[in-house]
Design a protein around this motif. Sequence first.
Motif, PDB file in Angstrom:
ATOM      1  N   UNK A  62      27.117  67.855  42.643  1.00  0.00           N
ATOM      2  CA  UNK A  62      25.779  68.398  42.458  1.00  0.00           C
ATOM      3  C   UNK A  62      25.588  68.837  41.010  1.00  0.00           C
ATOM      4  N   UNK A  63      25.966  67.980  40.073  1.00  0.00           N
ATOM      5  CA  UNK A  63      25.787  68.280  38.658  1.00  0.00           C
ATOM      6  C   UNK A  63      25.075  67.100  37.996  1.00  0.00           C
ATOM      7  N   UNK A  64      24.472  67.381  36.834  1.00  0.00           N
ATOM      8  CA  UNK A  64      23.755  66.331  36.121  1.00  0.00           C
ATOM      9  C   UNK A  64      24.742  65.382  35.436  1.00  0.00           C
ATOM     10  N   UNK A  65      24.263  64.217  35.034  1.00  0.00           N
ATOM     11  CA  UNK A  65      25.115  63.252  34.323  1.00  0.00           C
ATOM     12  C   UNK A  65      25.631  63.844  33.015  1.00  0.00           C
ATOM     13  N   UNK A  66      24.778  64.613  32.359  1.00  0.00           N
ATOM     14  CA  UNK A  66      25.176  65.220  31.096  1.00  0.00           C
ATOM     15  C   UNK A  66      26.321  66.219  31.305  1.00  0.00           C
ATOM     16  N   UNK A  67      26.184  67.072  32.359  1.00  0.00           N
ATOM     17  CA  UNK A  67      27.243  68.022  32.667  1.00  0.00           C
ATOM     18  C   UNK A  67      28.526  67.298  33.065  1.00  0.00           C
ATOM     19  N   UNK A  68      28.378  66.228  33.838  1.00  0.00           N
ATOM     20  CA  UNK A  68      29.546  65.475  34.293  1.00  0.00           C
ATOM     21  C   UNK A  68      30.323  64.877  33.119  1.00  0.00           C
ATOM     22  N   UNK A  69      29.600  64.266  32.172  1.00  0.00           N
ATOM     23  CA  UNK A  69      30.250  63.667  31.006  1.00  0.00           C
ATOM     24  C   UNK A  69      30.954  64.726  30.169  1.00  0.00           C
TER      25      UNK A  69
END
Length: 302
Positions: A14-21
């Motif tokens: 449940x995190x954004x792509x930016x946070x994931x990267x």
Amino acid sequence: MEKDNFLGRWLADDISEEEKKEFENSKDYLAYKDILKGVEKFERPVFDIEKGLENQKTYNKTYEKASESKVIKPRFWLYTAAAVVVVLFGLRTVFFNTIEVSTEMAETKIWTLPENSVVTLNADSYIKYDKKAFAKNRTLELNGEAFFDVEKGSSFTVKTKNGDITVLGTEFNVYSRDEHIEVHCFEGKVQVSNSKETVILTPGKAIKSNAEGTLDSNEVKGSKPSWMQGKSTFNKVTLQQLIKELERQYDINITTNDIDVNRLFSGFFVHNDLDKALKTCFEPMNISYVFNNQKNISLKNK
């Protein structure tokens, strides 16, 4: 990146792509992935109860606490990861001090208390105690069945919803489920108290609650409870109690249909052969059984 709940959101995807990267490029991510790989390899241990208990007692006598080493404060997410690993083995720390140790169906577990007393839990049972206060009051709560090998010292109390058991240093077994309590003394002296009376047990003696809530005396055979040796024994218990113990030891569901579950049973069943256990329990009572599937069994009168 919000540190307080980020790990939980990452585990739930449940995190954004930016946070994931950002997280996958961090050192924290690599370390956490290693922990997850280790957790995936965990398997529930299978115990030889007698051998495990003896090994634990030997270890407790020879153990010497190592000198305290320098403490390195881990990152917040490492605390969370460690908690995930601990929960998998049935140990939960609640509000930092309350410890619960539990077993699932068809599982047993050996646990050493803070003052080196050893508890062996039967299937579908749990104990709970205050880790910080235990050294002073040696008191814990039990639901289910457990064998206690208590270190000598101040009084040691096992609290159950059906009564309290107090000893100084001894070996005893407690069964407390539903409205029933049964205590066997194997060594030393055991005091059993409920709302109606108090009884002192000596080695080879036992008590068992009756329908009126008073405590009937019995004799104990052997040096350990039978369930620690791979079988469950019964003396004039209801068929309902027998069935519940079968379900507990084999992780199965038994449908009684029109069977009279208040009939009394005396005998035993083994823990390593389900078909043999069912025959031992039901054939003498003229009851037949049918496997609906691997986990579900139906009973009927012959």
